[in-house]
Design a protein around this motif. Structure first.
Motif, PDB file in Angstrom:
ATOM      1  N   GLY A 211      10.507 -12.145   8.748  1.00  0.00           N
ATOM      2  CA  GLY A 211       9.062 -12.025   8.620  1.00  0.00           C
ATOM      3  C   GLY A 211       8.724 -11.508   7.227  1.00  0.00           C
ATOM      4  O   GLY A 211       9.556 -10.876   6.579  1.00  0.00           O
ATOM      5  N   LEU A 212       7.499 -11.803   6.774  1.00  0.00           N
ATOM      6  CA  LEU A 212       7.085 -11.408   5.432  1.00  0.00           C
ATOM      7  C   LEU A 212       5.821 -10.561   5.497  1.00  0.00           C
ATOM      8  O   LEU A 212       4.905 -10.846   6.264  1.00  0.00           O
ATOM      9  N   SER A 213       5.770  -9.510   4.686  1.00  0.00           N
ATOM     10  CA  SER A 213       4.562  -8.692   4.598  1.00  0.00           C
ATOM     11  C   SER A 213       4.392  -8.153   3.180  1.00  0.00           C
ATOM     12  O   SER A 213       5.360  -7.762   2.547  1.00  0.00           O
TER      13      SER A 213
ATOM     14  N   ASP B  28       2.583  -5.184   1.634  1.00  0.00           N
ATOM     15  CA  ASP B  28       1.850  -3.997   2.089  1.00  0.00           C
ATOM     16  C   ASP B  28       2.546  -2.728   1.606  1.00  0.00           C
ATOM     17  O   ASP B  28       3.484  -2.793   0.809  1.00  0.00           O
ATOM     18  N   MET B  29       2.085  -1.594   2.124  1.00  0.00           N
ATOM     19  CA  MET B  29       2.664  -0.310   1.739  1.00  0.00           C
ATOM     20  C   MET B  29       4.124  -0.224   2.192  1.00  0.00           C
ATOM     21  O   MET B  29       4.441  -0.579   3.333  1.00  0.00           O
TER      22      MET B  29
ATOM     23  N   VAL C 294       2.792  -0.441  -2.952  1.00  0.00           N
ATOM     24  CA  VAL C 294       2.680  -1.795  -2.399  1.00  0.00           C
ATOM     25  C   VAL C 294       3.888  -2.637  -2.828  1.00  0.00           C
ATOM     26  O   VAL C 294       4.207  -2.709  -4.014  1.00  0.00           O
TER      27      VAL C 294
ATOM     28  N   GLY D 292       7.807  -7.393   1.221  1.00  0.00           N
ATOM     29  CA  GLY D 292       8.934  -7.085   2.092  1.00  0.00           C
ATOM     30  C   GLY D 292       9.291  -8.217   3.027  1.00  0.00           C
ATOM     31  O   GLY D 292       8.427  -8.828   3.639  1.00  0.00           O
ATOM     32  N   ILE D 293      10.592  -8.508   3.094  1.00  0.00           N
ATOM     33  CA  ILE D 293      11.128  -9.453   4.072  1.00  0.00           C
ATOM     34  C   ILE D 293      11.899  -8.628   5.089  1.00  0.00           C
ATOM     35  O   ILE D 293      12.690  -7.765   4.709  1.00  0.00           O
ATOM     36  N   TYR D 294      11.663  -8.882   6.369  1.00  0.00           N
ATOM     37  CA  TYR D 294      12.306  -8.085   7.403  1.00  0.00           C
ATOM     38  C   TYR D 294      12.897  -8.985   8.467  1.00  0.00           C
ATOM     39  O   TYR D 294      12.291  -9.971   8.863  1.00  0.00           O
TER      40      TYR D 294
ATOM     41  N   ILE E 272      -6.368 -12.331  -3.041  1.00  0.00           N
ATOM     42  CA  ILE E 272      -6.837 -12.330  -1.647  1.00  0.00           C
ATOM     43  C   ILE E 272      -7.585 -13.624  -1.383  1.00  0.00           C
ATOM     44  O   ILE E 272      -8.631 -13.841  -1.986  1.00  0.00           O
TER      45      ILE E 272
ATOM     46  N   GLY F 285       5.944   2.255   3.142  1.00  0.00           N
ATOM     47  CA  GLY F 285       6.144   3.054   4.358  1.00  0.00           C
ATOM     48  C   GLY F 285       5.837   2.274   5.620  1.00  0.00           C
ATOM     49  O   GLY F 285       6.554   2.367   6.614  1.00  0.00           O
ATOM     50  N   ALA F 286       4.750   1.493   5.573  1.00  0.00           N
ATOM     51  CA  ALA F 286       4.337   0.711   6.734  1.00  0.00           C
ATOM     52  C   ALA F 286       5.374  -0.368   7.046  1.00  0.00           C
ATOM     53  O   ALA F 286       5.619  -0.702   8.210  1.00  0.00           O
ATOM     54  N   ILE F 287       5.994  -0.911   6.003  1.00  0.00           N
ATOM     55  CA  ILE F 287       6.990  -1.965   6.183  1.00  0.00           C
ATOM     56  C   ILE F 287       8.315  -1.393   6.683  1.00  0.00           C
ATOM     57  O   ILE F 287       8.851  -1.824   7.701  1.00  0.00           O
TER      58      ILE F 287
ATOM     59  N   PRO G 184       5.802   5.995   0.245  1.00  0.00           N
ATOM     60  CA  PRO G 184       5.249   5.250   1.387  1.00  0.00           C
ATOM     61  C   PRO G 184       4.012   4.407   1.069  1.00  0.00           C
ATOM     62  O   PRO G 184       3.740   3.432   1.760  1.00  0.00           O
ATOM     63  N   GLU G 185       3.253   4.772   0.020  1.00  0.00           N
ATOM     64  CA  GLU G 185       2.016   4.034  -0.259  1.00  0.00           C
ATOM     65  C   GLU G 185       2.186   2.910  -1.274  1.00  0.00           C
ATOM     66  O   GLU G 185       1.269   2.136  -1.506  1.00  0.00           O
TER      67      GLU G 185
END
Lengths: 208, 166
Positions: A143-145, A147-148, A61, A64-66, A104, A150-152, A58-59
């Motif tokens: 959508g794109l993110s 991140d972790m 990185v 992710g495309i959703y 960043i 698990g969060a995605i 889950p952690e």
């Protein structure tokens, strides 16, 4: 509903993963001008927590495309890339060796390229799915993110969690020629159909 | 005193658990989900719930898993802590999570689940008369949290902002 899923049903879903991901891998190959293969899909019914443990846990990185699918069948689709692999793809696509998803902020051009790649690949996957089953489906704009994991991935579990504590995951990994391939460095397509859609999918393919 | 004595108890999605010092309690990869910590400062005991959905009446099947929902999860956690000899009036809460991981133009309710989860958690805590002493909610980043009942501090880690304590 979960109890009614037989191994024949899982095989049908595996075939969907096979056809969908094969088309997406071909698109990716053309896009990058690079040899991309896929691994025969895994289809499993797993508790939410097992889903969270995929792709390094889950952690970890990831990029992710959703997108959501609506229509004759509904569910969620993810295209998940480990950051290193996403970096390689985008560097190649935008011809910029300095690009990095860890920066960043992440340069806008790379994000757009990744978004577009997500559009193209999920489009290939889902139009193959639609052709194969004859079902009309309407995907949302992806959508794109970054991140972790698990969060995605939990975003896709929310809708399912209304009716279940398990998820049927159609999981196909992509292989990139010339790179080490283990669970944490591979890209994945995840298709998570909603329970209400299984009937439509199986019916469309003559399995009831 | 100090590092390495306690163990870290991990709580998965839609699960809950309770720890006492010197152990700590942790949940990883919160997106739109909300991590709710209920703790008793003096008894050095804390419970953590990884909430997925705001309301148990949204579940279309029998809600077997109470920890999945804000309302039933918080209720069950209070019960659990009371059984351990905690007084309800001495409980305080810290919460984190409830992000919106993806931005979409459509205003589908499922896309706004993060803020709705946070609101439902606050409402359930208010109903039980439990005060929130710190929160890190909303935004668009995933969070990993770990609570130490010894210090009553909640560690929050995100990918871009690193580690902070609330």
């Amino acid at each position: 509903m979960d109890a009614d899923i037989t191994s024949l049903h899982l095989d049908v879903l595996k075939e969907i993963g096979n056809i969908g991901a094969a088309h997406a891998a071909t698109s990716l190959s053309l896009l990058l001008n690079k040899k991309i293969d896929m691994i025969v899909p895994k289809v499993e019914m797993v508790p939410f927590n097992d889903m969270m443990e995929l792709v390094g846990g889950p952690e970890n990185v990831v990029v992710g495309i959703y997108l959501r699918i609506e229509g004759d069948a509904s569910g969620s689709m993810f295209f998940i890339l480990p950051v290193e692999q996403a970096n390689r793809f985008i560097k190649r696509l935008i011809q910029d060796e300095t690009f990095d998803f860890n920066a960043i902020p992440v340069p806008e051009i790379g994000l757009s390229a990744m978004q577009e790649m997500g559009n193209i690949l999920s489009g290939s996957y889902l139009s193959a799915f639609s052709d194969f089953t004859g079902l009309k489906i309407y995907p949302t704009v992806p959508g794109l993110s970054v991140d972790m994991f698990g969060a995605i991935i939990s975003t896709g579990l929310i809708e399912l969690s209304h009716v279940s504590d398990h998820v049927i995951v159609i999981n196909t990994s992509i292989l990139e020629e010339g790179y080490e391939q283990n669970e944490t460095v591979k890209g994945h397509f995840f298709l998570l159909p909603e329970p209400a859609s299984f009937h439509a999918i199986f019916n469309a393919l003559g399995v009831s | 005193m100090s590092v390495g004595i306690g163990t870290v108890v991990k709580v998965g999605i839609a699960q809950m658990d309770v720890v006492t010092t010197p152990n700590t309690i942790r949940t990883s990869g919160l997106g739109s989900c909300v991590g709710v910590v209920l703790y008793d400062e003096r008894k050095k005991i804390a419970g953590l719930i990884h909430v997925m959905l705001p309301d148990s009446t949204l579940g279309k099947v029998v809600p077997g898993n109470v920890a999945k929902f804000a309302d039933t999860g918080i209720e069950a956690m209070i019960e659990l802590l009371l059984k351990q000899g905690v007084q309800k009036f001495s409980l305080k809460a810290k919460i984190a999570g409830g992000a919106q991981m993806f931005k979409f133009s459509s205003d589908q309710s499922s896309m706004r689940i993060g803020p709705r989860n946070v609101e439902a958690v606050k409402q359930a805590l208010r109903k039980s008369g439990i005060r929130i002493t710190a929160e890190d909610t909303g935004g668009s980043s995933g969070r990993t949290i770990e609570f130490d009942p010894e210090t009553s501090k909640l560690m929050v880690r995100t990918v871009n902002q690193g580690v902070s304590e609330i």
